[in-house]
Design a protein around this motif. Structure first.
Motif, PDB file in Angstrom:
ATOM      1  N   SER A   6       0.828  -1.200   0.000  1.00 15.05           N
ATOM      2  CA  SER A   6       0.000   0.000   0.000  1.00 15.05           C
ATOM      3  C   SER A   6       0.868   1.258   0.000  1.00 15.05           C
ATOM      4  O   SER A   6       1.771   1.405   0.820  1.00 15.05           O
ATOM      5  CB  SER A   6      -0.903  -0.007   1.237  1.00 15.05           C
ATOM      6  OG  SER A   6      -1.631   1.184   1.315  1.00 15.05           O
ATOM      7  N   GLY A   7       0.614   2.158  -0.956  1.00 16.83           N
ATOM      8  CA  GLY A   7       1.331   3.424  -1.010  1.00 16.83           C
ATOM      9  C   GLY A   7       2.715   3.358  -1.617  1.00 16.83           C
ATOM     10  O   GLY A   7       3.462   4.338  -1.560  1.00 16.83           O
ATOM     11  N   THR A   9       4.428   4.081  -4.303  1.00 11.83           N
ATOM     12  CA  THR A   9       4.126   4.855  -5.501  1.00 11.83           C
ATOM     13  C   THR A   9       5.134   4.677  -6.632  1.00 11.83           C
ATOM     14  O   THR A   9       4.869   5.111  -7.755  1.00 11.83           O
ATOM     15  CB  THR A   9       4.002   6.353  -5.162  1.00 11.83           C
ATOM     16  OG1 THR A   9       5.223   6.780  -4.560  1.00 11.83           O
ATOM     17  CG2 THR A   9       2.841   6.597  -4.218  1.00 11.83           C
ATOM     18  N   GLU A  37      -3.050  -0.815  -2.682  1.00 12.23           N
ATOM     19  CA  GLU A  37      -3.760   0.456  -2.693  1.00 12.23           C
ATOM     20  C   GLU A  37      -2.810   1.634  -2.916  1.00 12.23           C
ATOM     21  O   GLU A  37      -1.774   1.751  -2.270  1.00 12.23           O
ATOM     22  CB  GLU A  37      -4.524   0.645  -1.381  1.00 12.23           C
ATOM     23  CG  GLU A  37      -5.357   1.900  -1.344  1.00 12.23           C
ATOM     24  CD  GLU A  37      -6.173   2.024  -0.072  1.00 12.23           C
ATOM     25  OE1 GLU A  37      -6.621   3.143   0.211  1.00 12.23           O
ATOM     26  OE2 GLU A  37      -6.357   1.017   0.636  1.00 12.23           O
ATOM     27  N   ASN A  38      -3.194   2.495  -3.856  1.00  9.10           N
ATOM     28  CA  ASN A  38      -2.452   3.714  -4.187  1.00  9.10           C
ATOM     29  C   ASN A  38      -1.020   3.465  -4.659  1.00  9.10           C
ATOM     30  O   ASN A  38      -0.152   4.317  -4.483  1.00  9.10           O
ATOM     31  CB  ASN A  38      -2.472   4.712  -3.023  1.00  9.10           C
ATOM     32  CG  ASN A  38      -3.840   5.326  -2.851  1.00  9.10           C
ATOM     33  OD1 ASN A  38      -4.514   5.641  -3.826  1.00  9.10           O
ATOM     34  ND2 ASN A  38      -4.277   5.456  -1.611  1.00  9.10           N
ATOM     35  N   SER A  40       0.476   4.041  -7.380  1.00  7.30           N
ATOM     36  CA  SER A  40       0.085   4.838  -8.540  1.00  7.30           C
ATOM     37  C   SER A  40       0.936   4.611  -9.778  1.00  7.30           C
ATOM     38  O   SER A  40       0.531   4.990 -10.876  1.00  7.30           O
ATOM     39  CB  SER A  40       0.068   6.323  -8.177  1.00  7.30           C
ATOM     40  OG  SER A  40       1.333   6.711  -7.658  1.00  7.30           O
ATOM     41  N   GLY A  61      -6.897   2.961  -6.595  1.00 10.06           N
ATOM     42  CA  GLY A  61      -5.998   4.078  -6.871  1.00 10.06           C
ATOM     43  C   GLY A  61      -4.760   3.717  -7.668  1.00 10.06           C
ATOM     44  O   GLY A  61      -3.835   4.529  -7.773  1.00 10.06           O
ATOM     45  N   CYS A  62      -4.714   2.528  -8.250  1.00 10.78           N
ATOM     46  CA  CYS A  62      -3.568   2.141  -9.100  1.00 10.78           C
ATOM     47  C   CYS A  62      -3.807   2.727 -10.483  1.00 10.78           C
ATOM     48  O   CYS A  62      -4.168   2.027 -11.428  1.00 10.78           O
ATOM     49  CB  CYS A  62      -3.414   0.620  -9.139  1.00 10.78           C
ATOM     50  SG  CYS A  62      -2.948  -0.095  -7.549  1.00 10.78           S
TER      51      CYS A  62
END
Length: 199
Positions: A6-7, A9, A37-38, A40, A61-62
């Motif tokens: 998660s996160g 990025t 999650e996220n 990105s 949020g990907c």
């Protein structure tokens, strides 16, 4: 573990081994986090064949995820699982899939084509809402309900499942029942209904 990536990025690609059986949740500051999650920058992923469920918020949020091969064996896609995956274009769902939870693909703004598999039993509210590019739907589900089940009335309660953008629905040759409200508020100009349809 849950929320493991998660996160992250900067993560662009990952291949998970078939020994993994669950992409669980993680909790941080009393908030539920999805496995990726996220993330990105995540563009591609190979999911293990051993999975049976894509958990809630797994890919929320990907926004760089442009394609995903969802393997046979997946029976359920969780709440908000792919929400905000704005680069996802085409979606081939496995024949093993039975259930799509609410908001599973909400906000997948580039999604243009979805293939609905034969064994799918339910698509819940807002599953494909805010998907303005979704123009073509290949429908192969033989007995699928739309909406959330209301135990008090013993009926499915329907709210919008799809954005009002679908222009074409192609039904598979084994489809016998077309669910209530499937075409409601759509821009349909082309529908092919096979001889197998009874209702």
């Amino acid at each position: 573990g849950g929320g493991l990536f998660s996160g992250c990025t900067s993560l662009k690609a990952i291949k998970l081994p078939d020994s993994i059986t669950s992409l669980g949740h993680g909790f941080r500051q009393c908030k539920l986090y999805g496995f990726f999650e996220n993330c990105s920058s995540l563009e591609s992923i190979k999911l293990p064949l051993s999975l049976s469920v894509i958990e809630d918020k797994t890919f929320w949020g990907c926004k760089s995820l442009s394609a995903i091969d969802i393997p046979e064996g997946i029976r359920s896609i969780g709440y908000n699982a792919f929400q905000g995956c704005s680069s996802l274009i085409n979606l081939n769902l496995p024949n093993s899939l039975e259930d799509i939870k609410p908001r599973a693909f909400l906000g997948c703004s580039s999604l243009s084509t979805v293939h609905i598999p034969t064994k799918l039993k339910r698509i819940c509210d807002e599953a494909f809402l805010d998907c303005p590019s979704l123009k073509t739907l290949y429908w192969n589900a033989t007995n699928c309900a739309l909406g959330d089940y209301d135990e008090k009335s013993n009926l499915y309660r329907y709210r919008d499942i799809f954005s009002s953008a679908i222009e074409r629905i192609i039904f598979g040759n084994s489809v016998e029942n077309i669910p209530n409200n499937l075409c409601r508020n759509q821009r349909i100009y082309s529908v092919g209904i096979p001889n197998s349809v009874k209702r």
